[in-house]
Motif scaffolding. Sequence first.
Motif, PDB file in Angstrom:
ATOM      1  N   LEU A   1     -22.570 -53.435 -33.983  1.00  0.00           N
ATOM      2  CA  LEU A   1     -21.091 -54.263 -33.461  1.00  0.00           C
ATOM      3  C   LEU A   1     -20.417 -53.666 -32.444  1.00  0.00           C
ATOM      4  O   LEU A   1     -20.183 -52.030 -32.516  1.00  0.00           O
ATOM      5  N   SER A   2     -19.753 -53.546 -31.145  1.00  0.00           N
ATOM      6  CA  SER A   2     -18.872 -53.665 -30.946  1.00  0.00           C
ATOM      7  C   SER A   2     -17.667 -53.109 -31.022  1.00  0.00           C
ATOM      8  O   SER A   2     -17.128 -53.534 -32.054  1.00  0.00           O
ATOM      9  N   GLY A   3     -17.195 -51.562 -30.849  1.00  0.00           N
ATOM     10  CA  GLY A   3     -16.411 -51.027 -31.785  1.00  0.00           C
ATOM     11  C   GLY A   3     -16.790 -50.537 -33.130  1.00  0.00           C
ATOM     12  O   GLY A   3     -15.499 -49.919 -34.263  1.00  0.00           O
ATOM     13  N   SER A   4     -18.064 -51.142 -33.361  1.00  0.00           N
ATOM     14  CA  SER A   4     -18.582 -50.493 -35.054  1.00  0.00           C
ATOM     15  C   SER A   4     -18.318 -48.426 -35.000  1.00  0.00           C
ATOM     16  O   SER A   4     -18.397 -48.197 -36.110  1.00  0.00           O
TER      17      SER A   4
ATOM     18  N   HIS B   1     -28.662 -48.148 -38.840  1.00  0.00           N
ATOM     19  CA  HIS B   1     -27.014 -49.758 -38.609  1.00  0.00           C
ATOM     20  C   HIS B   1     -25.989 -49.128 -38.589  1.00  0.00           C
ATOM     21  O   HIS B   1     -25.989 -48.652 -39.856  1.00  0.00           O
ATOM     22  N   VAL B   2     -25.144 -49.261 -37.865  1.00  0.00           N
ATOM     23  CA  VAL B   2     -23.795 -49.239 -38.036  1.00  0.00           C
ATOM     24  C   VAL B   2     -23.128 -49.814 -38.292  1.00  0.00           C
ATOM     25  O   VAL B   2     -22.325 -51.438 -37.838  1.00  0.00           O
ATOM     26  N   ALA B   3     -22.737 -50.585 -39.787  1.00  0.00           N
ATOM     27  CA  ALA B   3     -22.265 -51.454 -40.854  1.00  0.00           C
ATOM     28  C   ALA B   3     -21.123 -51.369 -40.503  1.00  0.00           C
ATOM     29  O   ALA B   3     -20.702 -51.923 -41.808  1.00  0.00           O
TER      30      ALA B   3
ATOM     31  N   GLU C   1     -27.467 -60.454 -35.538  1.00  0.00           N
ATOM     32  CA  GLU C   1     -28.412 -59.858 -36.511  1.00  0.00           C
ATOM     33  C   GLU C   1     -29.082 -58.904 -37.694  1.00  0.00           C
ATOM     34  O   GLU C   1     -28.921 -58.325 -36.754  1.00  0.00           O
ATOM     35  N   GLU C   2     -28.336 -58.850 -38.724  1.00  0.00           N
ATOM     36  CA  GLU C   2     -27.892 -57.473 -38.958  1.00  0.00           C
ATOM     37  C   GLU C   2     -29.449 -57.466 -40.056  1.00  0.00           C
ATOM     38  O   GLU C   2     -30.043 -58.318 -40.345  1.00  0.00           O
ATOM     39  N   PRO C   3     -29.806 -56.169 -39.623  1.00  0.00           N
ATOM     40  CA  PRO C   3     -30.994 -55.625 -39.670  1.00  0.00           C
ATOM     41  C   PRO C   3     -31.380 -55.633 -41.403  1.00  0.00           C
ATOM     42  O   PRO C   3     -30.677 -55.326 -41.745  1.00  0.00           O
TER      43      PRO C   3
ATOM     44  N   ASP D   1     -21.134 -46.773 -42.476  1.00  0.00           N
ATOM     45  CA  ASP D   1     -19.895 -47.366 -41.838  1.00  0.00           C
ATOM     46  C   ASP D   1     -18.881 -47.183 -41.534  1.00  0.00           C
ATOM     47  O   ASP D   1     -18.993 -45.716 -42.502  1.00  0.00           O
ATOM     48  N   THR D   2     -18.540 -47.099 -40.781  1.00  0.00           N
ATOM     49  CA  THR D   2     -17.582 -45.456 -40.634  1.00  0.00           C
ATOM     50  C   THR D   2     -15.776 -45.875 -40.038  1.00  0.00           C
ATOM     51  O   THR D   2     -14.868 -45.354 -39.966  1.00  0.00           O
ATOM     52  N   THR D   3     -15.828 -46.987 -41.661  1.00  0.00           N
ATOM     53  CA  THR D   3     -14.470 -47.194 -41.815  1.00  0.00           C
ATOM     54  C   THR D   3     -14.033 -46.890 -42.601  1.00  0.00           C
ATOM     55  O   THR D   3     -11.998 -46.324 -42.053  1.00  0.00           O
ATOM     56  N   ALA D   4     -14.474 -45.964 -43.847  1.00  0.00           N
ATOM     57  CA  ALA D   4     -13.333 -44.514 -43.636  1.00  0.00           C
ATOM     58  C   ALA D   4     -13.485 -43.640 -44.060  1.00  0.00           C
ATOM     59  O   ALA D   4     -13.401 -42.938 -44.801  1.00  0.00           O
TER      60      ALA D   4
END
Length: 419
Positions: free
Chosen positions: A251-254, A349-351, A385-387, A395-398
């Motif tokens: 997503l944008s901003g991921s 996938h940058v989820a 559509e998530e791969p 996941d770049t959240t943390a």
Amino acid sequence: MTAPFEWTPDARELADLELLLSGAYHPLTGFMGPADAHSVDEHGTLADGTPWPAPVTLALPGDHPAAPGDRITLRDPEGAPLAVLTVTERSGDLAAGPVEALGAPEHGPFARLRRTPAEVREELAGREVLAVTMRGPLDDLTEIEATAGELGAAVLLLPLAFGEGGPAVVRAALRARDRLTEGTGGTGGTVKGVSVAVVPLAPREDHAVDLELRERVAEAYGAAEHLAGPEPVTLPGPPHRRGLVVFFTGLSGSGKSTVARGLRDALLERGSRTVTYLDGDVVRHLLSAGLGFSREDRDLNIRRIGFVAAEAARHGGLAICAPIAPYAATRDEVRAMVEAVGADFLLVHVATPLAECERRDRKGLYAKARAGLIPEFTGISAPYEEPDDADLVVDTTAVTVEQAVRTVLDPLVQGGWVR
């Protein structure tokens, strides 16, 4: 004269088209269909009783409007018209019917050797012909010399040049021609002339079917006897020498562009690979300037990125792509483009969850999309559509940027793509 409908066949279909037009597929004069006059029944026999080993078909997308009775101009990838297909049957995605040439196709390397069966038969008229079909080098010419000597035959080398390896097969045929002409093939004997004609016959997965097709082509070229050269031994090069496309989607901003740039920088610091970086926003300003954000334009944008990446990988480069790429089918197309040129493809996938992407909203895009100011915004008013086939998930959240880059870089090192 061109026709109202048009289509660009894939590489195998274009090769079959050339063989249909040249007469190398005699007695076939068009693409096959289940009920067409040129069709193959369950026993592998043409409607006129002639045995035929394999289907020669043309596929159209389901939404292509051509129907029986219509004519379709078949074009090469550069848009040049090659032939007109008159559709006699449309069955599912297959369009059957005869083809007629619109002009001589343009060829690249060794165009002078792309000769038709009629031209070769005229050249070798009055002589017995031993045809040798080859997909790789002919290291031992003893059997060819012995067979040609026993028959008192001229040798016709038919390099089956299809795809990226085509020029190499032709070069191997020319080397074999010179050795046979000089009598250095193994027995010291001589043959009654050696000719070369390039044939773009795509390989079939079933070896028996492939061999039988080669027999039929050899017959069309006037062969009294046919020898099939040995199958080439293909050993993939070491990973650090093979082309690679690392394709980020999210997503944008991921954080995909940030991680992709970090990967690029890490690779440039190592200096072991040539790196091409294709960021979604940058491509939009250059390669895809003028495209909007409809489904069609999004797909075209990704195809363009995929094409450039595949070309870089074709020559052993490493390409990093970082578009949103919301649709699975288009991502699959890019993977196929890359693998078709013999390169490797890694889908990352940058989820990062939507909520976190919205929280960041560095460009204020999500706020505008929620307000209805940006139509068809991925994740809000357009789907993502998530791969389910990602090779890596991040996941770049943390995590820090450095940690995310390491998550991608380490598998490249472990897999041998990067030293």
